[in-house]
Scaffold this motif. Sequence first.
Motif, mmCIF file in Angstrom:
data_model
loop_
_atom_site.group_PDB
_atom_site.id
_atom_site.type_symbol
_atom_site.label_atom_id
_atom_site.label_comp_id
_atom_site.label_asym_id
_atom_site.label_seq_id
_atom_site.Cartn_x
_atom_site.Cartn_y
_atom_site.Cartn_z
ATOM 1 N N LYS A 290 46.529 32.184 35.129
ATOM 2 C CA LYS A 290 45.423 31.230 35.012
ATOM 3 C C LYS A 290 45.948 29.811 34.800
ATOM 4 N N ALA A 291 47.012 29.670 34.004
ATOM 5 C CA ALA A 291 47.559 28.333 33.750
ATOM 6 C C ALA A 291 48.082 27.696 35.029
ATOM 7 N N SER B 14 49.897 25.648 27.629
ATOM 8 C CA SER B 14 48.893 26.201 28.548
ATOM 9 C C SER B 14 49.252 27.614 28.978
ATOM 10 N N LEU C 48 37.495 29.191 37.446
ATOM 11 C CA LEU C 48 37.528 29.357 35.989
ATOM 12 C C LEU C 48 36.161 29.762 35.444
ATOM 13 N N GLN D 119 35.347 33.333 33.675
ATOM 14 C CA GLN D 119 34.826 33.360 32.316
ATOM 15 C C GLN D 119 33.562 34.205 32.237
ATOM 16 N N TYR E 146 46.579 30.394 28.136
ATOM 17 C CA TYR E 146 45.816 30.974 29.241
ATOM 18 C C TYR E 146 46.515 32.144 29.926
#
Length: 266
Positions: A214-215, A206, A257, A261, A210
Amino acid sequence: FLLETSNPLILATGRFSLAAFLAIVWCIYNYNNKVKLKHLLRYFFAGFVGIFLYNLFLNHGQESVSAGAGSFIVNCNPLFTALIGFFILKQKVSYIHWLGIISCMFGVGLISYDQEGGLNMGSGSSLILFAAMLTAIYFHIVKPLILIYGAITSTAYTIIFGSVPMLLWYPETYNFISQSSNEIKLTYLWLALFPTALGYLTWTYSVGYYGANKASLFLYLIPPISIILNFLWYEKNPSLITVIGGIIILLSVFFTLLLQQKKKKN
């Protein structure tokens, strides 16, 4: 449960011994994937900080801190990860991410407050806080290595090097586990295979996929997932405060998230 029957160093050594053995088997099997010396040193530092020191401070801290307070402090990790990325590594951290962290911490705070002992910090709170900082540092150390060698190799070397300092406590750990009940032996086996080996592997992947910032946001999902598992397996009905805290976390992670995005596409 295990901290009630053994000391923190035995707990850490017990869960990482088998995981380290599996990691060594992988490295032997994958011997063609040569790792440069400078990267081996970075793996050693990552393992020493993210595994040995983290478990040392966390397990010692949990001896004198309530479950709720410990959970809240550990979940400061994404905040420290973002702060290190922003101020030291000069990474861009969007206002959406900051708001997501604050919102998630509020949800974690509600869940922690509702646990036994509430937010009673105790003398070990500073140790757990330091452990959370160490994990944040570890994320940023290992991230470049994952991009070069992949998640499995990075996990293997990190666990191996993180377990090396624990060899000092291996004889005591072996004697303790060998003389323990089958329940304790199975618990150590479960910890070694799933939260340790599989957990570090999926987490390393992860971080590589990411990025550390973010992870780390996904760590906030641990409390609500724990609530669901407690309800399904042990039929423990959560209180309204705990449910509200879990919903806040789930919505915060989802919308953070999603908005990130959308911003990235624009």
